[in-house]
Structure formats: structure tokens, C-alpha cells
Design an enzyme around this catalytic site. Structure first.
Site, short mmCIF file in Angstrom:
data_model
loop_
_atom_site.label_atom_id
_atom_site.label_comp_id
_atom_site.label_asym_id
_atom_site.label_seq_id
_atom_site.Cartn_x
_atom_site.Cartn_y
_atom_site.Cartn_z
CE1 TYR A 113 46.50 42.63 48.13
CE2 TYR A 113 45.86 44.07 49.94
CZ TYR A 113 45.57 43.06 49.05
OH TYR A 113 44.32 42.47 49.08
CG HIS A 181 45.70 37.23 50.17
ND1 HIS A 181 46.59 38.26 50.07
CD2 HIS A 181 44.63 37.62 49.45
CE1 HIS A 181 46.07 39.23 49.33
NE2 HIS A 181 44.88 38.85 48.93
CB SER A 261 37.14 44.32 43.98
OG SER A 261 38.51 44.00 44.08
CG PHE A 267 33.56 48.77 35.26
CD1 PHE A 267 34.07 49.26 34.07
CD2 PHE A 267 32.25 48.31 35.28
CE1 PHE A 267 33.30 49.29 32.91
CE2 PHE A 267 31.47 48.32 34.14
CZ PHE A 267 32.00 48.81 32.95
#
Ligand SMILES: NC(=O)c1ccc[n+]([C@@H]2O[C@H](COP(=O)([O-])OP(=O)(O)OC[C@H]3O[C@@H](n4cnc5c(N)ncnc54)[C@H](OP(=O)(O)O)[C@@H]3O)[C@@H](O)[C@H]2O)c1
Length: 387
Positions: A113, A181, A261, A267
Site C-alpha cells: 500500500y 498478501h 472491502s 459501493f
């Protein structure tokens, strides 16, 4: 302080009753309207409103790999990477500290990140909370001279080098939870687990986790070095882990699940529509088929269902998305990310809702009747997952 059983932060009594909830929800809305980040509300009425906090705790992992954390964590990624709005560092630090003060004890970052600057940010922000919160990070994506190469590198020697470098950026002596990851096809997961075991024995990390792998890989990894958590995408628009054996394996083996997420990259929070412009230089959403304007337009029906469900229960669509995940299993700890105090407030309150199983079933039925348009990842990203 963490105690012998791997607990972070003494559970704080939740002083909020139903009236307080609505009062502070209104205050949160007022803060949202003012568009502040990490700043105190302006008038005295809002100053008196109780701040949202989280006192509920959950355990990720079991036996020697167990770790007790707040029922909701905080994803730091979007503050510097992949989510368009990257506020000033001091504002991000204030918000991360605000989350810790409100009882959040699980913070998520990764070497990739930024790369690197997200770990630096989280490390600086949480330095005053050392020993009281768990700052977790991830290795695997190769980073050379501060840039991601797009390749995987989970060779044991690289894992150990990345760990040393992460410890410095995170300002820690020991990492509470270190995840792989992405699966590295060149390195058997047993070798990854072996390297991680060496790091645990050397006191560099306490526990480990793995992201976006298949059930068989989870079992093989866990047999060598018990896993604390599996991190996978999981939310009302992506329930694959329920079907592909990942949740079943975690339940059987006593491994925690950390849905990433959890608001589907914003969203399900309802702030995105087909006209939303994402910054192509620092946001991966335009590369995701589900974030094409056509897909967003079609999938908006799902957000409308969440809004309709939440409206009669005093909840926003983001709160419903998070509360649904929390209701799936006591070993699930979602890690929503935000750059806004108002959204932090809103998200933390998701843990206060109590919705009956038949009500959830009704919602699930309505969502299942809406075909989801667009894949969650593009072909290249898809190749890296589920291995
Ligand atoms: N292991 C992995 O492979 C992996 C992959 C991706 C992410 N992650 C981790 O998961 C964390 C969260 O993932 P994410 O950032 O992709 O997705 P997310 O948490 O589902 O969504 C974050 C987005 O939602 C918005 N948002 C947050 N709360 C909201 C609310 N109450 N109402 C409306 N919008 C809201 C945020 O915008 P605002 O800033 O405007 O609030 C942000 O753009 C990351 O920080 C990262 O640590 C892990």
C-alpha cells in the site's frame, strides 16, 4: 495492553442506549454535512453527543494462535493507496488515532500500500497506542526501490527481510499478525509457513495469516504453522467464500475470517454512482469490471435494497452491509476503510444493531434475486487469487 491471552484493549462499557444512539447518529450526520475529517463538531449540542465507540470483542484464531480484537477493525489502505481521496497526513493520523480511542484494536496495512507509505503512516499514527492495539501488515507483493513490480516474492529470505523493514516502518518490535498478501506460485505454502514459524520463534512476529487462497492451501499452511486469520473479500455482493470451502475450512480449523472491502470498496455505502470520477493515478476501481458506469448503474438496485431494509431499522446501507457480515459468524472481523470521521462513526455503530436471522434471510433473498453485473477483479488480478 495485550495480556497473556492475546487481548487488545480492555473492553470499554458501551454507554449508549437507544436514545443516545439516535442522538449521536444525528450528530454524526451533522459532522458529515460539515465535511470534517478528524475535527470536532462545531456547536455545543453536537459536542455533547456521545461519540460512537466499539466495546464488542471477537477472537481471531484459536489456542496459541488466538488474538482478541475489536469486532470491527480499520483498514488504512485507502488513506494513501487505491481510493482516490488521500487526505493530508496529519488528518489521516488524527482519524486513525480517533479510531483507536473509540476502541478499535485491529488496524490493517500492507507493504504494497503506497508502496511503503501506508505502513509509515499507520506506524506513526499508532505509536502512542503501542501494546494496546494490533497493527497488522502483509508481505508478498514484490517492492523494489519503493515501487511494486507486479510480481510475487514470498521466498523465505525475502519474507524475513520484509519483516525487518516493516518493523522499522511500523515502529514496532514485534508484528502482532503478519499476512501473506497473495499466493506465490514459485514458493510452496509450507515453505512460507516455515519462514513465518522462524519469525515467530525469533520474536519478530506473534501470529500469521493468509489472504485470498483456496481451502486446500489454508489447510496445508495451517498444518505447518497454525493460522490466526484468513483475509478474503466478502460482502453481500461477493459471497464466494461461502461456496468454495474457505469459510468451512476456517470454521473447522478454528481460524478467524477478516473480510476485506466489506462495503465493496465504498459501493454499498451509497456514495458512488455511475458519474463518480475515480482518480486513475491512485484508484484501482476503474480497473475493476464492477466499477464500470454500466455495472454501477445496474448494481445500484442492491444498494437500494440495503437502504430500504435499513430505513425501517434506523440504519444506513453501509451499516447494514457491516452488520450482515458480523451476523454471519462470531469469528468474523470486517475491516472497513475510511478517510472520514462521519463514516468512522457510522461504521462503528454497525456493531450495535441486533437483527434477527429471519430478517437477514429476507434481505438475502431480495439481494439474491438481483443479478450482479461485472466481475469483482479483472483477468490479471483474478489469476492471483483462490490458489
Ligand atoms: N488482503 C487484501 O488483498 C485486501 C484488498 C483490499 C483491501 N484490503 C484491506 O481492507 C480494507 C478495506 O477495504 P477497501 O478500502 O477496499 O473497501 P471498503 O472498506 O469496503 O470501502 C472503503 C471505501 O468506502 C467508503 N466508505 C467507508 N465507510 C463508508 C460509509 N459509512 N458510507 C459510505 N462510504 C463509506 C470509503 O470512502 P471515504 O473515505 O469517503 O469514507 C472508501 O472509499 C483496506 O483498507 C485494506 O486494509 C485488503
Amino acid at each position: 495492553m495485550e495480556n497473556d491471552t492475546g487481548k487488545f484493549g480492555a473492553p470499554r462499557p458501551c454507554a449508549m442506549n437507544r436514545r443516545g444512539f439516535f442522538k449521536s447518529a444525528a450528530a454524526a450526520a451533522a459532522v458529515a454535512a460539515a465535511g470534517t475529517l478528524g475535527a470536532a463538531p462545531a456547536d455545543s449540542k453536537r459536542r455533547n453527543a456521545p461519540a460512537a465507540s466499539i466495546s464488542k470483542r471477537r477472537t481471531l484464531g484459536s489456542a496459541g494462535a488466538a488474538m482478541e480484537v475489536s469486532a470491527l477493525g480499520f483498514g488504512c489502505m485507502g488513506m494513501t493507496y487505491n481510493r482516490s481521496a488521500h487526505p493530508a497526513k496529519r488528518e489521516c493520523i488524527a482519524l486513525i488515532r480517533n479510531a483507536a480511542e473509540r476502541g478499535v484494536t485491529l488496524f490493517d496495512t500492507a507493504i504494497i500500500y503506497g508502496p511503503l507509505n501506508n505502513e509509515e503512516l499507520a506506524g506513526e499514527a499508532l505509536e502512542p497506542f503501542k501494546g494496546k492495539v494490533a497493527l497488522t501488515t502483509k508481505f508478498g507483493h514484490e517492492v523494489v526501490d519503493g515501487k511494486g513490480t507486479g510480481r510475487q516474492d514470498s521466498r523465505p529470505e525475502t519474507i524475513k527481510r520484509y519483516c525487518e523493514e516493516s518493523l522499522k516502518r511500523l515502529r514496532l518490535d514485534c508484528i502482532e499478525l503478519f499476512y501473506q498478501h497473495r499466493f506465490d506460485p514459485k514458493v510452496p505454502v509450507e515453505d512460507v509457513a516455515g519462514a513465518v514459524g522462524d519469525l515467530i520463534r525469533a520474536g519478530k512476529i506473534k501470529r500469521w495469516g493468509i489472504c485470498e487462497v483456496g481451502a486446500d492451501t489454508i489447510r496445508r499452511a495451517h498444518a505447518v504453522q497454525p493460522l490466526t486469520a484468513v483475509q478474503s473479500e466478502y460482502h453481500l455482493m461477493w459471497r464466494e467464500v461461502e461456496k468454495n470451502g474457505v469459510l468451512r475450512a476456517c470454521e473447522e480449523l478454528g481460524i478467524g475470517v477478516v473480510p476485506y472491502s466489506p462495503i465493496n470498496r465504498g459501493f454499498l455505502g451509497g456514495c458512488i454512482n455511475e458519474y463518480t470520477r475515480f482518480d486513475p493515478k491512485n484508484d484501482n476501481r476503474p480497473s475493476l469490471p464492477r466499477f464500470s458506469p454500466e455495472a454501477i448503474r445496474a448494481n445500484m438496485r442492491i444498494v437500494e435494497e440495503l437502504n430500504a431494509f435499513g430505513r425501517t431499522r434506523g440504519a444506513t446501507s453501509a451499516q447494514i452491509a457491516l452488520a450482515w457480515l458480523l451476523s454471519r459468524s462470531p469469528s468474523i472481523v470486517p475491516i472497513p476503510g475510511t478517510t472520514k470521521l462521519s463514516h468512522l462513526e457510522e461504521n462503528l455503530r454497525a456493531a450495535d444493531f441486533s437483527i434477527a436471522p429471519d430478517e437477514w434471510e429476507e434481505l438475502e433473498g431480495k439481494i439474491a434475486a438481483i443479478p450482479v453485473v461485472g466481475n469483482r477483479y479483472n483477468a490479471e488480478q483474478q489469476k492471483q487469487i483462490g490458489r
